[in-house]
Write an enzyme that holds these catalytic residues in place. Sequence first.
Site, short mmCIF file in Angstrom:
data_model
loop_
_atom_site.label_atom_id
_atom_site.label_comp_id
_atom_site.label_asym_id
_atom_site.label_seq_id
_atom_site.Cartn_x
_atom_site.Cartn_y
_atom_site.Cartn_z
N ASP A 1 12.51 -24.74 13.04
CA ASP A 1 13.40 -23.71 13.56
C ASP A 1 12.80 -22.99 14.76
O ASP A 1 11.60 -22.84 14.87
CB ASP A 1 13.68 -22.66 12.48
CG ASP A 1 14.59 -23.19 11.38
OD1 ASP A 1 15.47 -23.98 11.71
OD2 ASP A 1 14.39 -22.82 10.22
N MET B 1 8.94 -10.71 9.08
CA MET B 1 8.06 -11.87 8.98
C MET B 1 8.19 -12.85 10.14
O MET B 1 7.31 -13.69 10.33
CB MET B 1 8.29 -12.58 7.64
CG MET B 1 7.93 -11.70 6.45
SD MET B 1 8.33 -12.43 4.84
CE MET B 1 7.24 -13.85 4.82
N LYS C 1 15.21 -27.39 -0.76
CA LYS C 1 14.58 -28.03 0.39
C LYS C 1 13.07 -27.76 0.44
O LYS C 1 12.27 -28.69 0.59
CB LYS C 1 15.22 -27.52 1.68
CG LYS C 1 14.48 -27.94 2.95
CD LYS C 1 14.86 -27.10 4.15
CE LYS C 1 13.91 -27.40 5.29
NZ LYS C 1 14.15 -26.55 6.46
N ASN C 2 12.68 -26.50 0.32
CA ASN C 2 11.27 -26.15 0.48
C ASN C 2 10.40 -26.77 -0.60
O ASN C 2 9.26 -27.19 -0.35
CB ASN C 2 11.09 -24.63 0.50
CG ASN C 2 11.68 -24.00 1.76
OD1 ASN C 2 11.87 -24.68 2.77
ND2 ASN C 2 11.99 -22.72 1.70
N ARG D 1 8.63 -29.96 10.80
CA ARG D 1 7.64 -28.98 10.35
C ARG D 1 7.05 -29.33 8.99
O ARG D 1 5.88 -29.08 8.72
CB ARG D 1 8.26 -27.58 10.31
CG ARG D 1 7.22 -26.55 9.91
CD ARG D 1 7.59 -25.14 10.25
NE ARG D 1 6.47 -24.25 9.96
CZ ARG D 1 5.45 -24.03 10.77
NH1 ARG D 1 5.40 -24.62 11.94
NH2 ARG D 1 4.47 -23.21 10.42
N ASP E 1 14.81 -15.92 4.58
CA ASP E 1 15.84 -16.92 4.85
C ASP E 1 17.26 -16.42 4.56
O ASP E 1 18.23 -17.08 4.96
CB ASP E 1 15.57 -18.19 4.03
CG ASP E 1 14.42 -19.01 4.58
OD1 ASP E 1 14.04 -18.77 5.75
OD2 ASP E 1 13.89 -19.87 3.86
#
Length: 444
Positions: A130, A350, A22-23, A106, A328
């Site tokens: 998120d 984080m 995804k990223n 985002r 994640d």
Amino acid sequence: MAAFIIEGGHPLSGTIVPQGAKNEALQVICATLLTSDKVTIHNIPQIRDVMNLIQLLKDVGVKVTEDSRNTEDCGVSGLTCTFQADELNLDYLQSNEFVQKCAQLRGSVMMIGPLLARMGKATIAKPGGDKIGRRRLDTHFLGFERLGAQFHHVAERDVYEIHAQQLNGCYMLLDEASVTGTANIVMAAVMAKGTTTIYNAACEPYLQQLCKMLNKMGARISGIASNLLTIEGVDHLNGTDHTILPDMIEVGSFIGMAAMVGNGIRIKNVSIKDLGIIPNTFRRMGITIKEEGDDLYIPHMPHYEIQSFIDGTIMTLADAPWPGLTPDLLSVLITVATQARGSVLVHQKMFESRLFFVDKLIDMGAQIILCDPHRAVVVGHDRKLQLRGGRMSSPDIRAGIALLIAAMSAKGTSRIDNIEQIDRGYENIEARLNALGAKIERIS
């Protein structure tokens, strides 16, 4: 609003293939705005965030052609699309509709760098995503300013308009190793005049993939895989062909799933060399992971014991920028620890609100002490006390998949609401897990 109804206690077995990352997809799809030539991208995951970004690019005027769909037995399909940004609608970029769509996604923030580099202007609203605490954009803004961009706040629309007659290369030290910030600045700098040096740059595999793709398009980026990137600006970029890596977060999720409820699961084609310390982190939890070619095989684990440090102190898992442990996967690791033998301290450094989902695990019978918003101690049950089913809601993508794993291991039936959050990161997840033996039903 949709929900999952999960009947717990069914062991999973078989083979599953991770979707495209995804990223990485969000980054490389935005990079197609840098050229008027055709860019073909393979293994695109068909998940909510990615498909919404593709639709947003269509709205801006990018021509998108779906070339093929490679359906695997596991139920995931990697999409191949060709993008051509040769006739962008610059008026639409100034519209309220564009701003509203960006505010819901985002990933849209990474359109700024390419638009600024190629068109000399962009508009930004506070992006969605998120609910995991404050996720500031200062790194993006400061990087663009160092390159010569100017910002103007339009109060009545609550947006920033960004302009740059000419971006100029420079040296910059990023205030944090932000992945999206680094990606955005790199995409702006590839067409800046002169040389840009970025220190404290993010260096995760998906950022490496973006840089490699840009180099194939004609960019001149060196230092890839390090935290010091040097970018020699070029006048224009060409088209290219690019394949997205497997999603390491999904791979990690499946490892946790295999440990909790697996009866022998093979995760195929994971690109082991790009997983970093993820497999060894699960091994520290006592989980057996066999590497067979480019596959991972996790056998049935009747028990798994959390290791301690060499001096005998309690194991601590903490997230960190790459090559550290990705934040994640902390939600999944916490869930897996509830059935381990031993205890572990999880330190979420984080983000601010990512551990609050543990209340739902506690309601299911997990023994977790939430020390503060950033630290939790998990005391494992060693499978002597099975989690119990319940009703819960998914606060974000990663907590959502962790709760799904917990529900599959629980006694009784569970319901997870707000699964649109899970859909943002995991493609067709219920069908893929049902094919392994799970009993998950999607209801509206």
